[in-house]
Design an enzyme around this catalytic site. Sequence first.
Site, PDB file in Angstrom:
ATOM      1  CB  SER A   1       1.134  -6.605  -3.999  1.00 44.54           C
ATOM      2  OG  SER A   1       0.800  -6.380  -2.779  1.00 44.54           O
TER       3      SER A   1
ATOM      4  CG  HIS B   1       5.278  -1.215  -2.730  1.00 41.00           C
ATOM      5  ND1 HIS B   1       4.810  -0.430  -1.646  1.00 41.00           N
ATOM      6  CD2 HIS B   1       5.380  -2.378  -2.363  1.00 41.00           C
ATOM      7  CE1 HIS B   1       4.605  -1.289  -0.546  1.00 41.00           C
ATOM      8  NE2 HIS B   1       4.962  -2.510  -0.513  1.00 41.00           N
TER       9      HIS B   1
ATOM     10  CB  ALA C   1      -2.135  -3.933 -15.435  1.00 38.89           C
TER      11      ALA C   1
ATOM     12  N   GLY D   1      -3.599  -0.288 -13.141  1.00 39.50           N
ATOM     13  CA  GLY D   1      -3.207   0.264 -14.405  1.00 39.50           C
ATOM     14  C   GLY D   1      -4.243   0.663 -15.390  1.00 39.50           C
TER      15      GLY D   1
ATOM     16  CD  GLU E   1      -4.953   2.065  -2.068  1.00 34.77           C
ATOM     17  OE1 GLU E   1      -5.034   0.694  -2.380  1.00 34.77           O
ATOM     18  OE2 GLU E   1      -3.951   2.621  -2.318  1.00 34.77           O
TER      19      GLU E   1
ATOM     20  CG  ASP F   1       0.885  -0.019   0.286  1.00 32.66           C
ATOM     21  OD1 ASP F   1       0.028   0.361  -0.356  1.00 32.66           O
ATOM     22  OD2 ASP F   1       1.398  -1.092  -0.129  1.00 32.66           O
TER      23      ASP F   1
ATOM     24  CG  ASP G   1       5.643  -5.328  -4.235  1.00 34.64           C
ATOM     25  OD1 ASP G   1       5.824  -4.616  -5.070  1.00 34.64           O
ATOM     26  OD2 ASP G   1       4.938  -5.260  -3.234  1.00 34.64           O
TER      27      ASP G   1
ATOM     28  CD  GLU H   1      -1.467   3.468   1.369  1.00 30.17           C
ATOM     29  OE1 GLU H   1      -2.006   2.517   1.029  1.00 30.17           O
ATOM     30  OE2 GLU H   1      -0.635   4.203   0.764  1.00 30.17           O
TER      31      GLU H   1
END
Lengths: 492, 493
Positions: free
Chosen positions: B414, B132, B47, B158, B393, B217, B108, B389
């Site tokens: 993630s 990231h 994405a 995305g 979000e 994050d 990741d 963060e």
Amino acid sequence: MVDPVVHIANLTIQHGKDSVLQDLNWQIFPGEQWILGGPSGTGKTTLAKAIVGQLKYEGTISFHLDNNSSLPPVVHYVSNWFQFTNLEGDRNFYYQQRYNKFAKNDTLTVFAELKHFAKDEQLAFEDVAPYLTIFGFENFKDQQLIELSSGEHKRLQLVKALWLQPQVLVIDQPYTGLDVQSRKDLNQIFDQLADKGVSLLLISNDDEQPDCINRFAEIQNGKIVLRHHSREISRGIPRKRKELPYFLQQPPKISDPTMVKMRQINISYGEKQVLKNIDWEVKAGEKWLLQGHNGSGKSTLLSLINGDHPQAYANDIHLFGKKRGSGESIWEIKEHLGIISPELHWYYDMNANVGQTIASGFFDSMSLYQKLGYEQQQKLDQVLHFFDLKDAKHKTLGSLPLGQQRLALLARTIVKHPELLILDEPCQGLDKEQSQYFNDVIDDLSKNGQTLIYVGHFQSQLPTCIDNKMVLEKGEIKSVERVIHKKETLST
Amino acid sequence: MANYFNTLPLREQLEQLSHAEFMDNTEFTDGVNALKGKKIVIVGCGAQGLNQGLNLRDSGLDVSYALRKEAIEQKRDSWKNATDNNFNVGTYEELIPTADLVINLTPDKQHTSVINAVMPLMKEGATLSYSHGFNIVEEGMQIRKDITVIMVAPKCPGSEVRAEYLRGFGVPTLIAVHPENDPQGKGWAEAKAYCVGTGGHKAGVLKSSFVAEVKSDLMGEQTILCGLLQTGSILSFDKMIEKGIEAGYASKLVQYGVEVITEALKHGGVSGMMDRLSNPAKVKAFEISEELKDIMRPLFQKHQDDIMSGHFSKTMMEDWANGDANLLKWRAETGETAFEKTPAGDIKINEQEYFDNYTLMVAFIRAGVELAFETMVEAGIKPESAYYESLHETPLIANTIARKKLFEMNRVISDTAEYGCYLFDQACKPLLADFMKTVDTDLVGKNFNEGKDAAVDNAQLVVINEILRDHPVEIVGRKLRKAMTAMKAIKTV
């Protein structure tokens, strides 16, 4: 005495401070088939939405449906605009989405959508076949909802309504986007439904109506007014022609004598070829009419010019003198043109107000994200005045009748005075007077050397300035001709 | 590989943590010029990969995709995504050596293997971009010294990156340059051009560092964003069932409630959210959120400490090496909770009802946002980074719960976030056991105002409003939101 199927008493609905419907009373008796007509903005859609419970109202609306009938005891509504959601239940689409390919499906397929509907309404799946044929949906089953045009969405909703055969069927603008044959077929089905005992309420100003229609009405000052015949239903007031704002009387700046040059264009999605070997040139000052049936590839062709189609990068296209894919951005392309289409309208931000909507044309964005300079403010005000939209400047687009929304979006396309105007079925959903006014504006603009690509169905009203015509069929060029005797050629 | 952050002297750690500068529009007047005519190769076409690539190409840049040989041969989704949109696709060997900028947009967990495969193929002096910094900061990946290393991280999924671009806007984006890898001094110019190419410059750009991005994050996703939303949802649902609220209603209230409530954060921050409550409910929500902050503060601090020391990433990487044993176990347990297994009822709940009948969640959100923010700032992270963060979000993650509950949230975020979320949830539930005993249906399931007098004490209300509005997350939030005013509402139910 027979009970009315629909009984509306003292219905009052307000949009903000203005009341749209005021103490409206209306009864629909069994065997009655209604046309509700009249000018845009009188409250027809509002009334329909109230009947099906989509709007809050004061007063009462009651139904006497027959639980022993073979027809399902429901009131079904087909809106003028179909709002679908993606698989995750939201509507956060953007209008170029159908051209961007992502391996995972975003929305249901037509087939899955129909399956769902059959399950929800307990319908036999076999029974839908004849309606799919009439509306040309046989080959669409595997297509995702996001890939359909607005006309195709409308037809899909009609398929569902006709299949369901509810006791009361309310349809807002049943004929939008349909060609001559489909209209005839649809009218025959309406007659059959009426015979079976369906009560029809059609919101339409179209001349062609099903034979079964036997009652006529319009809304005046928020109340129902009965008419004996559709001829008696009021028309909108023809709008007075005004002089174009001064900046629009100047010829637009032309960046290249050949605005569009396409050679051997081929676009396909998997196995399905949407455009085949298209060669086309649009020279500065030409006024093209682009025609073809639903699904013939018109919108895809235009998306290549507007910078919206990713496959443009794999084809031989020159726009405004520059080869596509030679380091230009889509924003640089969009600077040269103004575009309006039913799809753009569908995806446009309905929370933007009219002033923001028109001003977003300076930046080719789908809402206003930037501050306006002094000159831009001036132009905005002139355009608002020209289209009689001054009073609506601070109203949200979604709060206006469809016709006024369209005018605002037309104003958006011309406010930056682009060298190329792309008008894809700009009059869809407008009444006759609005369409005439709209086309007069186009004719006025065309006197100043405006280049134009206009998509209109064969039956629709067209501007008189058209001088070239191309017809597409199944993704191929069927004919290209110069239009000499404008009126004669266009009225076929 | 050694944890990069831990190799730095304290002075350098503090310096890198403190990078956070909200960039002015005038910094982007050079547009995409720094990348014009250069060859951009994106690794990965999911994405983020696909949608960023579409944007970059539509901004006039030269984009192609490098995929693993198997992905091409087996015509996997990544291959289809790229070729169906007419991108040039090739193997690493074919494309990486030609690239001026390699953009790594793989998950990741694959970074180490991807970078090991890509780095030897990269040409001298090219640029490598991450979205990231985990691989650089926590895994300590060393990049060849001639290569420039940058980060461009759009703070949205995305599909949003693409949608906002085509609307003529963008999504808030964080950019950084790795101080160990900027041999030619071109890092910032290229990061800015890349950001313009995705449309990010129109929606607010935060100049950060790899270290600040990773440490903030990780903290945000483990605590307020995913961990607390999971714990709060499960506890709220269980409480309603225990007290006899109808299961379908309870499920719907929890599933959609977080989204509706946090939508208010987007517009007016924590105080905007609290303002949606009646005065008596606001007073109550304030009181219990104060209590929640006291109870949970040590847990938030432990998470931040473990992130700073590298303990968190070390244990998580051990789990990776162990075939994700813990992750899979916790994932299965989450799938078995009563909330996950009870479908939302077919009941209409209007927008205000979500606030009135779910005051408990409002309290959870206020406590979580403020605690995460406070803990990050105490640890040396700048308020701007901490705001993104935490508060910024939260609505985006809440949106995933509305879609398909916790399963969807944990699928979309993630692997790192998912692991941290479970870790938090495991520890937080027992911590809140006593508190939950005091909760009744007036806080969750029924209208708080029902049968209550609407009166409040003037002085008390004024004090509470001041405390809410003067919190540092509100002060920095007002400034940052002003720059993002045009950001469209992400969705409506």
